[in-house]
Scaffold this active site. Structure first.
Site, mmCIF file in Angstrom:
data_model
loop_
_atom_site.group_PDB
_atom_site.id
_atom_site.type_symbol
_atom_site.label_atom_id
_atom_site.label_comp_id
_atom_site.label_asym_id
_atom_site.label_seq_id
_atom_site.Cartn_x
_atom_site.Cartn_y
_atom_site.Cartn_z
ATOM 1 N N GLY A 223 -7.743 -9.608 0.118
ATOM 2 C CA GLY A 223 -6.730 -10.079 0.886
ATOM 3 C C GLY A 223 -6.646 -11.282 0.003
ATOM 4 O O GLY A 223 -5.829 -11.532 0.010
ATOM 5 N N GLY B 115 -12.000 -4.750 1.491
ATOM 6 C CA GLY B 115 -13.931 -4.508 1.698
ATOM 7 C C GLY B 115 -13.891 -3.665 0.537
ATOM 8 O O GLY B 115 -15.616 -3.847 0.098
ATOM 9 N N LYS C 227 -17.068 -18.662 2.594
ATOM 10 C CA LYS C 227 -18.489 -18.718 3.071
ATOM 11 C C LYS C 227 -19.638 -18.166 1.929
ATOM 12 O O LYS C 227 -19.411 -17.273 1.448
ATOM 13 C CB LYS C 227 -18.603 -18.099 4.204
ATOM 14 C CG LYS C 227 -18.121 -18.599 5.615
ATOM 15 C CD LYS C 227 -18.910 -17.980 7.339
ATOM 16 C CE LYS C 227 -18.808 -19.273 7.939
ATOM 17 N NZ LYS C 227 -19.109 -18.354 9.391
ATOM 18 N N ARG D 204 1.123 -1.176 -0.059
ATOM 19 C CA ARG D 204 -0.038 0.037 -0.202
ATOM 20 C C ARG D 204 0.981 1.477 -0.035
ATOM 21 O O ARG D 204 0.537 2.258 -0.716
ATOM 22 C CB ARG D 204 -1.115 -0.265 0.925
ATOM 23 C CG ARG D 204 -2.040 -0.880 0.524
ATOM 24 C CD ARG D 204 -3.237 -0.870 2.075
ATOM 25 N NE ARG D 204 -4.574 -1.442 1.628
ATOM 26 C CZ ARG D 204 -5.050 -2.152 2.436
ATOM 27 N NH1 ARG D 204 -4.770 -1.529 4.214
ATOM 28 N NH2 ARG D 204 -6.101 -2.213 2.281
HETATM 29 C C1 3PG Z 1 -8.208 -2.092 4.499
HETATM 30 O O1 3PG Z 1 -8.016 -2.075 4.972
HETATM 31 O O2 3PG Z 1 -9.368 -2.708 4.552
HETATM 32 C C2 3PG Z 1 -8.432 0.261 4.761
HETATM 33 O O3 3PG Z 1 -7.464 0.728 5.275
HETATM 34 C C3 3PG Z 1 -9.980 0.143 5.147
HETATM 35 O O4 3PG Z 1 -9.635 -0.306 6.592
HETATM 36 P P1 3PG Z 1 -11.047 -0.146 7.630
HETATM 37 O O5 3PG Z 1 -11.741 -1.608 7.015
HETATM 38 O O6 3PG Z 1 -10.507 -0.078 9.406
HETATM 39 O O7 3PG Z 1 -12.090 1.224 6.997
HETATM 40 MG MG MG Z 2 -11.179 -3.624 6.390
#
Ligand code: 3PG
Ligand code: MG
Length: 394
Positions: A352, A375, A194, A37
């Protein structure tokens, strides 16, 4: 999709540019263990600094309940300097305005964790205002935080002239090519443990892609719903009706759903277990569990994607962290990489576990685009509008 990029920025010399980046990197014993990142921010930060902007990097770090040293972004500064190859100043919230005022054109500074303000996550106008006073221009370069409607990811775009940074731009362009306006046929690989965590992803995809390849524990839920005996495999039997509805919707949309017809099974989940065998999906014994897609099915999947022009990938096909249950994921990933290199496939992956799986297969660099988002990538696959992106479009 239309948004302004750094190409639309006029002269930035001496201007204070608030650049939202995602510096939320994994750390162990004070060391950054994966700087992907940090590297993603390089094009934007370098471009702006080289043009003489005063670059003020805004980012969150972890999920602090209160400001504590553990969550201070000062901990990332050294690693960030190494990645950027230039000096990075650290600006605490205490006295931030005075310290920013002393910076010179071309300087790069990291401001303290945005989440040290309770109002950041609430998108509190007072916090937006506090950030906005420090800058003249806002650049959002953090796609992986764009699913959050926070002061630093959404609010700022509404009060300052707002632009997408290079990494954000690359993400949005790649995602547009993959699902927004893709070359067809399009295939999607959706794997992982899942179904319950990816219901909305599946529902959205059946209406958009020509081939839906389901792997991982998720496939077991679909197989079980269809009446296949999956033994003691991980499966969400209570989701039977939902799974059948998704299969129905796919049918109506002319989306071919690929479930494995041969599988790799074992009686215990361990590396190379003695009970390991490959069998037809209808021959799983009551005391066995499915841990990977079988070789014949993988070959059929490879054939399917050979006829596609676009591939979106989220989630592994098997329990890839434990050998040999990485075989299907590795084989299909390599096929996708080879097709991409030949120029016949646009391949976009994210999430991820997915990035870890592609790295494991040694092909992450060979995909057209690999998202740094977790996410946010999933929410985008669900067809949701990401607040951070939407604010840039306004
Ligand atoms: C992540 O690590 O997925 C992003 O930086 C967002 O972080 P968060 O899920 O804590 O908002
Ligand atoms: Mg996250």
């Amino acid at each position: 999709m239309s948004f302004r990029t750094l190409d639309d920025l006029g002269d930035v010399h001496g201007k204070r540019v608030l650049v939202r980046e995602d510096l939320n990197v994994p750390m162990q014993d004070g060391h950054v263990t994966d700087d992907t990142r940090l590297r993603a921010t390089l094009p934007t930060v370098t471009e702006l600094a080289d043009k003489g902007a005063i670059v003020l990097v805004l980012a969150h770090f972890g999920r602090p309940k209160a400001p504590t040293p553990d969550f201070s972004l000062s901990r990332v500064v050294r690693a960030y300097e190494n990645v950027l190859g230039r000096e990075v100043r650290y600006v605490d919230w205490e006295g931030a305005a005075e310290n920013v005022a002393m910076l010179q054109p071309g300087d790069v500074a990291v401001l303290e964790n945005t989440r040290f303000f309770g109002g950041e996550e609430k998108n509190d106008p007072a916090v937006v205002e506090r950030f906005a006073r420090l800058g003249d221009i806002y650049v959002n370069d953090a796609f992986s935080a764009a699913h959050r409607a926070h002061a630093s990811t959404e609010g700022l775009a509404r009060v300052l002239p707002a632009y997408a940074g290079r990494a954000m731009q690359a993400e949005l362009e790649a995602l547009e090519k993959a699902l927004g306006n893709p070359e067809r046929p399009v295939a999607a690989v959706v794997g992982g443990a899942k179904v319950s965590t990816k219901l909305d992803v599946l529902k959205n995809l059946v209406g958009k892609v020509n081939h839906l390849i389901i792997g991982g524990g998720m496939a077991n839920t679909f197989l079980a719903a269809r009446g296949v005996n999956v033994g003691k495999s991980l499966a969400e039997h209570d989701l039977r009706d939902t799974a059948l509805e998704i299969l129905d919707a796919a049918d109506r949309a002319n989306c071919t759903v690929h479930l494995p017809y041969d599988v790799v099974v074992a009686k215990e989940f361990a590396a190379n277990p003695p009970s390991l065998r490959t069998c037809n999906v209808h021959e799983v014994a009551a005391d066995e569990m499915i841990l990977d897609v079988g070789p014949a099915a993988v070959e059929a999947l490879a054939d399917a994607i050979k006829n596609c022009r676009t591939l979106v990938w989220n989630g592994p096909l098997g329990a890839f962290e434990t050998p040999p249950f990485d075989s299907a994921t590795v084989a299909l990933a390599r096929t996708a990489a080879a097709l991409t290199e030949e120029g016949s496939l646009v391949s976009v992956a994210g999430g991820g576990d997915t990035v870890a799986a592609l790295n494991h297969a040694g092909v992450a660099d060979d995909f057209t685009f690999v998202s740094t988002a977790g996410g946010a990538f999933l929410e985008w696959m669900e067809g949701k509008e990401l607040p951070g992106v939407k604010a840039l479009e306004a």
